[in-house]
Design a protein around this motif. Sequence first.
Motif, short mmCIF file in Angstrom:
data_model
loop_
_atom_site.label_atom_id
_atom_site.label_comp_id
_atom_site.label_asym_id
_atom_site.label_seq_id
_atom_site.Cartn_x
_atom_site.Cartn_y
_atom_site.Cartn_z
N TYR A 97 0.82 -1.21 0.00
CA TYR A 97 0.00 0.00 0.00
C TYR A 97 0.86 1.26 0.00
CZ TYR A 97 -4.23 -2.67 0.82
OH TYR A 97 -5.28 -3.53 0.68
N CYS A 115 0.19 7.83 9.01
CA CYS A 115 0.92 6.71 9.60
C CYS A 115 0.14 5.44 9.27
CB CYS A 115 1.05 6.88 11.11
SG CYS A 115 1.95 5.52 11.86
N GLN A 116 0.76 4.57 8.49
CA GLN A 116 0.07 3.37 8.02
C GLN A 116 -0.26 2.45 9.20
OE1 GLN A 116 -0.69 2.91 4.78
NE2 GLN A 116 -1.49 0.85 4.96
N PHE A 117 -1.50 1.97 9.23
CA PHE A 117 -1.91 1.01 10.26
C PHE A 117 -2.03 -0.37 9.66
CE2 PHE A 117 -4.04 4.80 12.46
CZ PHE A 117 -2.87 5.06 13.12
N ASP A 120 -5.72 11.44 7.14
CA ASP A 120 -6.57 10.27 7.40
C ASP A 120 -7.86 10.68 8.11
OD1 ASP A 120 -5.92 7.71 6.55
OD2 ASP A 120 -4.38 7.43 8.08
N ILE A 139 -12.54 -5.68 2.44
CA ILE A 139 -11.48 -6.34 1.68
C ILE A 139 -10.97 -7.52 2.50
CG2 ILE A 139 -9.12 -6.14 0.81
CD1 ILE A 139 -9.68 -3.40 -0.12
N ARG A 148 -8.45 -10.85 1.95
CA ARG A 148 -7.52 -11.49 1.01
C ARG A 148 -7.54 -12.99 1.29
NH1 ARG A 148 -3.53 -9.34 -2.17
NH2 ARG A 148 -3.81 -7.25 -1.30
N PRO A 151 -11.87 -6.25 -6.48
CA PRO A 151 -11.25 -4.92 -6.46
C PRO A 151 -11.83 -3.99 -7.53
CG PRO A 151 -9.81 -6.49 -7.58
CD PRO A 151 -11.01 -7.28 -7.09
N GLY A 152 -11.33 -2.77 -7.56
CA GLY A 152 -11.71 -1.83 -8.61
C GLY A 152 -12.89 -0.94 -8.25
N PRO A 177 -9.46 1.96 -4.97
CA PRO A 177 -8.73 3.01 -5.69
C PRO A 177 -9.14 4.43 -5.28
CG PRO A 177 -9.49 1.32 -7.21
CD PRO A 177 -10.12 1.02 -5.87
N1 LIG Z 1 -3.58 5.00 8.33
C1 LIG Z 1 -4.20 4.21 7.46
N2 LIG Z 1 -5.09 4.74 6.58
C2 LIG Z 1 -5.73 3.95 5.66
O1 LIG Z 1 -6.57 4.44 4.87
C3 LIG Z 1 -5.42 2.55 5.63
C4 LIG Z 1 -4.48 2.06 6.55
N3 LIG Z 1 -3.89 2.90 7.44
N4 LIG Z 1 -4.19 0.74 6.58
C5 LIG Z 1 -4.80 -0.20 5.64
C6 LIG Z 1 -6.16 0.28 5.12
C7 LIG Z 1 -6.57 -0.38 3.81
N5 LIG Z 1 -6.51 0.67 2.81
C8 LIG Z 1 -6.63 0.47 1.43
C9 LIG Z 1 -6.15 1.34 0.49
C10 LIG Z 1 -6.21 1.08 -0.87
C11 LIG Z 1 -6.77 -0.09 -1.33
C12 LIG Z 1 -6.79 -0.40 -2.79
O2 LIG Z 1 -6.21 0.31 -3.60
N6 LIG Z 1 -7.42 -1.50 -3.22
C13 LIG Z 1 -7.48 -1.95 -4.61
C14 LIG Z 1 -6.74 -3.25 -4.82
C15 LIG Z 1 -5.33 -3.26 -4.37
C16 LIG Z 1 -4.73 -4.67 -4.46
O3 LIG Z 1 -4.85 -5.32 -5.52
O4 LIG Z 1 -4.16 -5.09 -3.44
C17 LIG Z 1 -8.91 -2.24 -5.00
O5 LIG Z 1 -9.75 -2.49 -4.11
O6 LIG Z 1 -9.21 -2.25 -6.19
C18 LIG Z 1 -7.29 -0.97 -0.39
C19 LIG Z 1 -7.24 -0.70 0.96
C20 LIG Z 1 -6.18 1.85 3.42
N7 LIG Z 1 -6.01 1.68 4.72
#
Ligand SMILES: Nc1nc(=O)c2c([nH]1)NC[C@@H]1CN(c3ccc(C(=O)N[C@@H](CCC(=O)O)C(=O)O)cc3)C=[N+]21
Length: 298
Positions: A49, A96-98, A120, A231, A233, A265-266, A270
Amino acid sequence: MAAEIIDGKAFAADVRARVAGHVAQLKGQGITPGLAVVLVGEDPASEVYVAHKHRATVEVGMASFEHKLPADTSEADLFALIDRLNADPNVHGILCQFPVPEHLSERRTVARIDPAKDVDGLSVTNAGLLATGERALVSCTPLGCLMLLRDRLGDLSGKEAVVVGRSNLFGKPMAQLLLQENCTVTMAHSRTQDLPEVCRRADILVAAVGRAEMVRGDWVKPGATVIDVGITREPHPDKPGKTRLIGDVHFESAAEAAAAITPVPGGVGPMTIACLLANTLTACCRAHGMPEPEGLTA
Ligand SMILES: Nc1nc(=O)c2c([nH]1)NC[C@@H]1CN(c3ccc(C(=O)N[C@@H](CCC(=O)O)C(=O)O)cc3)C=[N+]21
Ligand SMILES: NC(=O)C1=CN([C@@H]2O[C@H](COP(=O)(O)OP(=O)(O)OC[C@H]3O[C@@H](n4cnc5c(N)ncnc54)[C@H](OP(=O)(O)O)[C@@H]3O)[C@@H](O)[C@H]2O)C=CC1
């Protein structure tokens, strides 16, 4: 299948292009919006991510500052970095990514980030501003869902909206935004009685639970708009060693009833990254006392 599929990927590309246009203008005035992403530890999903975010940030012309810290980073060291980013005039957004490693606290980490840079929207200040109808930075995923809903439905006034999931990151800010749009909002969660019946009320059904394919077609009111945030996986059934993403909604059956539905996804995913860039742009404009970009805020 009856439903129209909402193309979040295409919509997100449009948002990113609009952000890029604003960034080019700002750069003409000597201002470059900057986003700092902090990653503590080596969670593989988080690494992916963060790499996505970096690429998307650079693509729209913003400055990207990546900070990768070892898993055993102390709170004092993490806070020292956040303090530096708070004070850095080239940094307009901080994420800060969680999840963070066990010995750190998400709540305390978020509280350390300057609310004006909290892209965020997780800080108590931004949550409170949103809840009281004041100008906030709004959590990226709900903001992205709102953009998709407005685009598809126009005025949302009077619609029955059901949000399944009540997290601070998604469910609560989503409900606040829908309330602000004059929907009649129901928040459902793990203690909700007869969840299928509650969902069947919804003109707008938003699922953010994290349980694969929990929402079935017979939970969906005919003609509803369904937004699938979840989501999960799991191992790919046909491709050994690969994984695939599954939403909270059973797509095939829900698409029979719904008028429109986001895929996973999709769909929503995004939009999250596109809105992170939009929020960074918004924070930059506010920091410089400039008008906010239209159509990119709540
Ligand atoms: N501080 C923080 N803020 C967040 O917003 C945060 C986080 N931590 N930790 C994890 C979660 C999860 N998250 C996603 C972001 C993009 C996709 C994304 O782009 N998904 C694509 C697919 C990506 C793939 O193929 O892996 C889709 O659904 O089409 C998904 C999930 C943000 N998060
Ligand atoms: N597409 C994207 O960009 C993003 C996707 N996500 C995804 O969205 C999902 C939710 O994320 P998040 O909000 O952070 O998750 P949380 O785990 O913080 O919250 C889950 C919510 O679902 C509720 N819940 C759990 N089980 C049930 C059930 N059986 N019936 C009804 N409600 C239930 C919980 O209720 P209770 O409060 O009672 O425990 C809780 O409110 C995840 O799959 C996550 O990966 C998240 C952020 C961004």
